[in-house]
Design an enzyme around this catalytic site. Sequence first.
Site, short mmCIF file in Angstrom:
data_model
loop_
_atom_site.label_atom_id
_atom_site.label_comp_id
_atom_site.label_asym_id
_atom_site.label_seq_id
_atom_site.Cartn_x
_atom_site.Cartn_y
_atom_site.Cartn_z
N CYS A 173 0.80 -1.24 0.00
CA CYS A 173 0.00 0.00 0.00
C CYS A 173 0.83 1.28 0.00
O CYS A 173 0.83 2.02 -0.98
CB CYS A 173 -0.93 -0.01 1.21
SG CYS A 173 -2.08 -1.39 1.19
N1 LIG Z 1 -2.64 -6.56 1.56
C1 LIG Z 1 -3.12 -5.52 2.22
O1 LIG Z 1 -2.84 -5.37 3.39
C2 LIG Z 1 -4.04 -4.51 1.57
C3 LIG Z 1 -4.65 -3.55 2.38
C4 LIG Z 1 -5.52 -2.64 1.81
C5 LIG Z 1 -5.75 -2.68 0.45
N2 LIG Z 1 -5.14 -3.61 -0.34
C6 LIG Z 1 -5.45 -3.62 -1.76
O2 LIG Z 1 -6.26 -4.77 -2.04
C7 LIG Z 1 -5.96 -5.27 -3.36
C8 LIG Z 1 -5.56 -6.72 -3.29
O3 LIG Z 1 -4.38 -6.82 -2.52
P1 LIG Z 1 -3.87 -8.20 -1.92
O4 LIG Z 1 -2.84 -7.83 -0.91
O5 LIG Z 1 -4.99 -9.07 -1.51
O6 LIG Z 1 -3.18 -8.83 -3.22
P2 LIG Z 1 -2.67 -10.35 -3.40
O7 LIG Z 1 -1.64 -10.31 -4.44
O8 LIG Z 1 -2.38 -10.94 -2.06
O9 LIG Z 1 -3.95 -11.12 -3.94
C9 LIG Z 1 -4.52 -10.88 -5.17
C10 LIG Z 1 -5.09 -12.18 -5.70
O10 LIG Z 1 -5.76 -11.90 -6.93
C11 LIG Z 1 -5.51 -12.95 -7.82
N3 LIG Z 1 -5.79 -12.47 -9.18
C12 LIG Z 1 -5.04 -11.66 -9.95
N4 LIG Z 1 -5.67 -11.41 -11.12
C13 LIG Z 1 -6.85 -12.06 -11.06
C14 LIG Z 1 -7.95 -12.21 -11.94
N5 LIG Z 1 -7.97 -11.61 -13.14
N6 LIG Z 1 -8.98 -12.96 -11.56
C15 LIG Z 1 -8.99 -13.58 -10.35
N7 LIG Z 1 -7.98 -13.48 -9.46
C16 LIG Z 1 -6.94 -12.74 -9.82
C17 LIG Z 1 -4.09 -13.34 -7.56
O11 LIG Z 1 -3.82 -14.64 -8.00
C18 LIG Z 1 -4.03 -13.23 -6.02
O12 LIG Z 1 -4.40 -14.44 -5.39
C19 LIG Z 1 -4.87 -4.35 -3.91
O13 LIG Z 1 -5.47 -3.32 -4.64
C20 LIG Z 1 -4.26 -3.75 -2.66
O14 LIG Z 1 -3.68 -2.48 -2.90
C21 LIG Z 1 -4.29 -4.53 0.20
#
Ligand SMILES: NC(=O)c1ccc[n+]([C@@H]2O[C@H](COP(=O)([O-])OP(=O)(O)OC[C@H]3O[C@@H](n4cnc5c(N)ncnc54)[C@H](O)[C@@H]3O)[C@@H](O)[C@H]2O)c1
Length: 455
Positions: free
Chosen positions: A293
Amino acid sequence: MSITIVTMEITSADPVTAIKQRIATREARIGIIGMGYVGLPLALLFSDESFQVTGFDIAEDKVRTLNAGSSYIVRILSSEIEKARASGFRATTDYSEIANMDAVIICVPTPLNDHKEPDLSYVKGTVESIAPFVHPNQLIVLESTTYPGTTEEIVVPALEAGNPHGLKVSRTLEQSGIHVVFSPEREDPGNDIVQRQDIPKVIGGCGPAAVELASELYGAIFNRVVPVSSPAVAEMTKLLENIYRCVNIALVNELKQLCMRMGIDIHEVIEAAKTKPFGYQAFYPGPGLGGHCIPIDPFYLSWKAREFDFRTRFIELAGGINTDMPYFVIDQIASALNERSKSLKGSRILVLGLAYKRDIDDLRESPSLTIIELLREKGALVSYNDPYFPTVGRGRHYDLNMTCTPLEDLGKYDAVVIVTDHTSYDYKAIVSESQLVIDTRNATKGIQAGNILRC
Ligand SMILES: NC(=O)c1ccc[n+]([C@@H]2O[C@H](COP(=O)([O-])OP(=O)(O)OC[C@H]3O[C@@H](n4cnc5c(N)ncnc54)[C@H](O)[C@@H]3O)[C@@H](O)[C@H]2O)c1
């Protein structure tokens, strides 16, 4: 007197009310796309509340693992997946199942490309993949962090163009169609103090029915929902929160460097400032930003601002200071070695902690990766220890190919560098066994020893 009782079958003519009822009775089926750090815990929360949840992911190995009742995220136990599976949770790679969902929540990555520009390919790919299967009155939520305008400029057009029924996004209470919302994720990995359901959920919809539906849905698992007037307000809210952190961390990182020159302990200063009961929130210096983030999200706004001929100077300044922190750490290690008549080249250095913050198994954008690469470039012989990472290979921005070194025989290293302050480390023992400790996290607070450099 005879009483005639008239019974009426309650049929809900209003589809929004009908879906709200399905949510209230837990008949609503929820699809969550992206089974990562955000999507998987969210799926478990909904499952705990007795919803039927389907997890969608393009990674077949993740889908297989979940369907086998196992977990690939350290802080999520396999028993939690098993429990959810017993309540109907399953995972799939098959987007046609979107057609069976009442609500779909998108939690896919939103990284930066090599030019620090938003990479919305995951969001675009997801929306294009689900568009053929959306149906009237379905709720579609984007949770991925992004710049203001994404929902209206990317998600809505792709849903409207890609569905075979010519469905439009609903803008008024009377208009049926697809209900679209942006609702930012606010998770704080490793934070055991605030329960996830106590984090208020901000909701910005394209129309009033979308807000109503999303409020009902999220109200089932979060104690408070905060509706705002548009998706753009919700998108900007998330960025404000993260930019606020980024700027304040840069401020203490800069002040730390000044304090070091002045012989003042920045941590003591912060502890004292924290006693002010208003107008101050503590942020802590460190070896550089990490995680998905704070190092990334602010640049989504900088990029978008250019379209409006606007320079986000705070973001750029903070980004510059924070990006320089790993280089500052390298300088500190070099001068501490120099004091001992040693050079970086050829020195044996143990880096403690790969994760971007304490007690988590996430190394995305971690400053440890940059520090290890910089040390190697200077000719140091680098090892690492991190209980969460037995090995580290290749990622988007690094190629380390290393194996975790056991935490023993510390005296053989010319320097031990604490980059991540995992709570499982015994810092007293580390200090007493090491020749030199470079502490970038104040993990050795309270330990009196001449071999510690806190920076
Ligand atoms: N990790 C955090 O603490 C956090 C906190 C707040 C916001 N976010 C936001 O949330 C969002 C997701 O982050 P995350 O940490 O969960 O990411 P991540 O990489 O852990 O997970 C994303 C998942 O999406 C899957 N994916 C990718 N493309 C896809 C598609 N076309 N169809 C289906 N699945 C697909 C990937 O395989 C992966 O499992 C991002 O925008 C991030 O900025 C994350």
